[in-house]
Design a protein around this motif. Structure first.
Motif, PDB file in Angstrom:
ATOM      1  N   ARG A 157       0.834  -1.195   0.000  1.00  0.00           N
ATOM      2  CA  ARG A 157       0.000   0.000   0.000  1.00  0.00           C
ATOM      3  C   ARG A 157       0.879   1.260   0.000  1.00  0.00           C
ATOM      4  O   ARG A 157       2.101   1.180   0.019  1.00  0.00           O
ATOM      5  CB  ARG A 157      -0.943  -0.017   1.202  1.00  0.00           C
ATOM      6  N   ARG A 158       0.217   2.380   0.035  1.00  0.00           N
ATOM      7  CA  ARG A 158       0.940   3.645  -0.060  1.00  0.00           C
ATOM      8  C   ARG A 158       1.882   3.834   1.119  1.00  0.00           C
ATOM      9  O   ARG A 158       2.971   4.380   0.974  1.00  0.00           O
ATOM     10  CB  ARG A 158      -0.068   4.790  -0.122  1.00  0.00           C
ATOM     11  N   VAL A 161       5.576   1.672   1.012  1.00  0.00           N
ATOM     12  CA  VAL A 161       6.660   1.925   0.066  1.00  0.00           C
ATOM     13  C   VAL A 161       7.188   3.350   0.277  1.00  0.00           C
ATOM     14  O   VAL A 161       6.578   4.164   0.986  1.00  0.00           O
ATOM     15  CB  VAL A 161       6.172   1.753  -1.385  1.00  0.00           C
ATOM     16  N   LYS A 163       8.069   7.133  -0.672  1.00  0.00           N
ATOM     17  CA  LYS A 163       7.255   8.144  -1.329  1.00  0.00           C
ATOM     18  C   LYS A 163       7.676   8.360  -2.779  1.00  0.00           C
ATOM     19  O   LYS A 163       6.834   8.548  -3.669  1.00  0.00           O
ATOM     20  CB  LYS A 163       7.332   9.450  -0.548  1.00  0.00           C
ATOM     21  N   SER A 180       3.223  12.074  -5.134  1.00  0.00           N
ATOM     22  CA  SER A 180       3.810  10.739  -5.229  1.00  0.00           C
ATOM     23  C   SER A 180       3.058   9.934  -6.274  1.00  0.00           C
ATOM     24  O   SER A 180       1.875  10.172  -6.554  1.00  0.00           O
ATOM     25  CB  SER A 180       3.762  10.030  -3.868  1.00  0.00           C
ATOM     26  N   ARG A 181       3.770   8.977  -6.864  1.00  0.00           N
ATOM     27  CA  ARG A 181       3.134   8.075  -7.812  1.00  0.00           C
ATOM     28  C   ARG A 181       2.247   7.036  -7.110  1.00  0.00           C
ATOM     29  O   ARG A 181       1.442   6.375  -7.755  1.00  0.00           O
ATOM     30  CB  ARG A 181       4.198   7.344  -8.626  1.00  0.00           C
ATOM     31  N   TYR A 182       2.410   6.869  -5.787  1.00  0.00           N
ATOM     32  CA  TYR A 182       1.626   5.892  -5.040  1.00  0.00           C
ATOM     33  C   TYR A 182       0.357   6.520  -4.468  1.00  0.00           C
ATOM     34  O   TYR A 182      -0.101   6.165  -3.393  1.00  0.00           O
ATOM     35  CB  TYR A 182       2.462   5.292  -3.907  1.00  0.00           C
ATOM     36  N   SER A 183      -0.199   7.446  -5.175  1.00  0.00           N
ATOM     37  CA  SER A 183      -1.475   8.033  -4.789  1.00  0.00           C
ATOM     38  C   SER A 183      -2.621   7.178  -5.319  1.00  0.00           C
ATOM     39  O   SER A 183      -2.498   6.561  -6.397  1.00  0.00           O
ATOM     40  CB  SER A 183      -1.582   9.457  -5.345  1.00  0.00           C
ATOM     41  N   TYR A 186      -3.785   7.134  -9.074  1.00  0.00           N
ATOM     42  CA  TYR A 186      -3.061   6.490 -10.170  1.00  0.00           C
ATOM     43  C   TYR A 186      -3.550   5.071 -10.453  1.00  0.00           C
ATOM     44  O   TYR A 186      -2.933   4.357 -11.227  1.00  0.00           O
ATOM     45  CB  TYR A 186      -1.561   6.463  -9.869  1.00  0.00           C
ATOM     46  N   VAL A 189      -2.752   0.124  -8.537  1.00  0.00           N
ATOM     47  CA  VAL A 189      -1.401  -0.181  -8.063  1.00  0.00           C
ATOM     48  C   VAL A 189      -1.186   0.403  -6.670  1.00  0.00           C
ATOM     49  O   VAL A 189      -0.510  -0.187  -5.831  1.00  0.00           O
ATOM     50  CB  VAL A 189      -0.361   0.361  -9.046  1.00  0.00           C
ATOM     51  N   ALA A 190      -1.767   1.516  -6.396  1.00  0.00           N
ATOM     52  CA  ALA A 190      -1.535   2.194  -5.131  1.00  0.00           C
ATOM     53  C   ALA A 190      -2.781   2.231  -4.257  1.00  0.00           C
ATOM     54  O   ALA A 190      -2.790   2.914  -3.256  1.00  0.00           O
ATOM     55  CB  ALA A 190      -1.054   3.617  -5.382  1.00  0.00           C
TER      56      ALA A 190
END
Length: 399
Positions: A157-158, A161, A163, A180-183, A186, A189-190
């Motif tokens: 999860r966000r 990992v 940021k 961040s790409r882990y929003s 997106y 994936v996140a």
């Protein structure tokens, strides 16, 4: 006029109530789930009092209405409805007490290996009531099936990992600001909706007595499709076709046509998790080696029909049950309605076993105390005392 309208309204209401009472009484008489019991003296006395009051109110209604019989008839109908409703309620309460859930006795046929009946055995296990059996068994199986899920699937999860770098600058691009790409914006994936290991596991608890009683209830419900086979434990050679012929003779169907469960003491065996071949101990069981390749055919021991294993799942799936005579008595001692040890606590089982041993091997406490007094108190003296005792016993044997 106003009084007449009021009387007509009351008469109409009483007529509706009377109609409902008659319909309910008629439906109650047709319902098979209630036992029609005779009225007792209490019900008859109440009915007499209500009928007298209804007649008196009817006469008063006629006098007040100036000879009009509408209000009196309505009041009398209301009294009759009250009597019928009281009697129906009393009968329903008594019927509910009379039909309390009691385990039923069923006779299970005993057959030989050729399917010929040679006797019968009585089956009476500890079960749930008819009103709650379906719900409790379904709940127990649902919880058990959920507990078998290992919850090994894991997606980061966000917060799991790093940021990472900012995808683009804060201003000047015309797009929404992102850090961040882990929003979650997106995509999957996140997102926090994917499996996250044991964090997704819910706390679902199933009591041991409840699980055991569910298994006992399912076994009792399968009594029509159960056969007790004599000589099933005496098979010495693992022959596939002999097993299929026996299943066809006992159940009346070809092997693999219906889901069949065999319960016997010698039905132990399992396959190697990697090599997919029977384990070394499985070769010692002719029953398992003979039936392990039959479709829709499962084999379990009486000890496996328990809350610790998949006994509830297998008994629910089984359309036909083949039980050896020895295994049937094991199940009867385990799930019996009076003295089933599966519903007892470990301390109770220990006490009952000790009581049986006392009856089988009686002893005299006074003689034990007298022998204990002969033993010397000093530890050093006990060695010589024991030596003298052994010599005396040896002399008696020689003589």
């Amino acid at each position: 006029m106003a009084a007449t309208r009021q009387h007509s309204k009351l008469a109409a209401a009483a007529g509706v109530v009377g109609a409902v009472g008659v319909v309910s009484q008629f439906v109650g008489s047709l319902s098979p789930s209630f036992v029609q019991l005779p009225q007792g003296p209490e019900v008859s006395s109440r009915a007499q009092r209500f009928s007298v009051r209804g007649a008196a109110s009817a006469n008063n209604g006629r006098a007040e209405a100036g000879g009009s019989s509408v209000f009196g008839a309505a009041t009398g109908a209301f009294g009759a409805v009250a009597v019928s409703m009281l009697a129906a309620g009393t009968r329903a309460r008594k019927a509910a007490v009379a039909r309390r859930a009691t385990p039923e006795k069923h006779m299970i046929p005993v057959v030989d290996l050729k399917g010929k009946q040679v006797g019968e055995e009585e089956m009476q296990f500890n079960v749930f009531s008819r009103e709650t059996a379906n719900y409790v068994v379904h709940q127990a199986h649902t919880i058990w099936a959920y507990q078998q899920i290992k919850h090994t699937e894991y997606h980061p999860r966000r917060s799991d990992v790093k940021k990472g770098m900012k995808p683009y600058k804060q201003k000047g691009t015309g797009r929404a600001r992102q850090g961040s790409r882990y929003s979650p914006l997106y995509g999957k994936v996140a997102t926090n909706k994917l499996k996250h290991g044991l964090d997704n596991k819910r706390k679902m608890k199933l009591l041991r007595n409840k699980h055991t009683k569910a298994i006992s209830t399912v076994l009792q419900s399968k009594w029509k499709n159960m056969k007790i086979v004599v000589g099933l434990e005496d098979l010495e050679e693992p022959r596939y076709y002999d097993m299929t012929d026996m299943i066809k003779d006992v159940t009346g169907r070809d092997a693999g046509y219906r889901s069949t469960l065999m319960i016997a003491r010698g039905c132990y065996g399992k396959e190697h998790p990697i090599r997919c071949v029977p384990t070394y101990k499985s070769y010692r069981s002719p029953l398992y080696m003979a039936g392990r390749l039959i479709d829709k055919f499962q084999m379990r021991r009486p000890r496996d029909i328990d809350a610790k294993g998949d006994g509830l799942h297998q008994t629910l799936l089984a359309r036909k049950l083949i039980v050896s005579r020895e295994a049937f008595f094991d199940l009867k001692a385990k799930f019996g309605v009076k003295d089933g040890w599966a519903f007892m606590e470990p301390e109770q089982i220990l006490v009952s076993q000790m009581q049986k041993l006392v009856k089988d091997f009686p002893y005299d406490r006074m003689s034990e105390w007298a022998e204990a007094r002969e033993v010397p108190r000093a530890v050093s003296a006990r060695e010589f005392w024991a030596k003298d005792k052994r010599e005396e016993e040896a002399k008696k044997l020689i003589i």
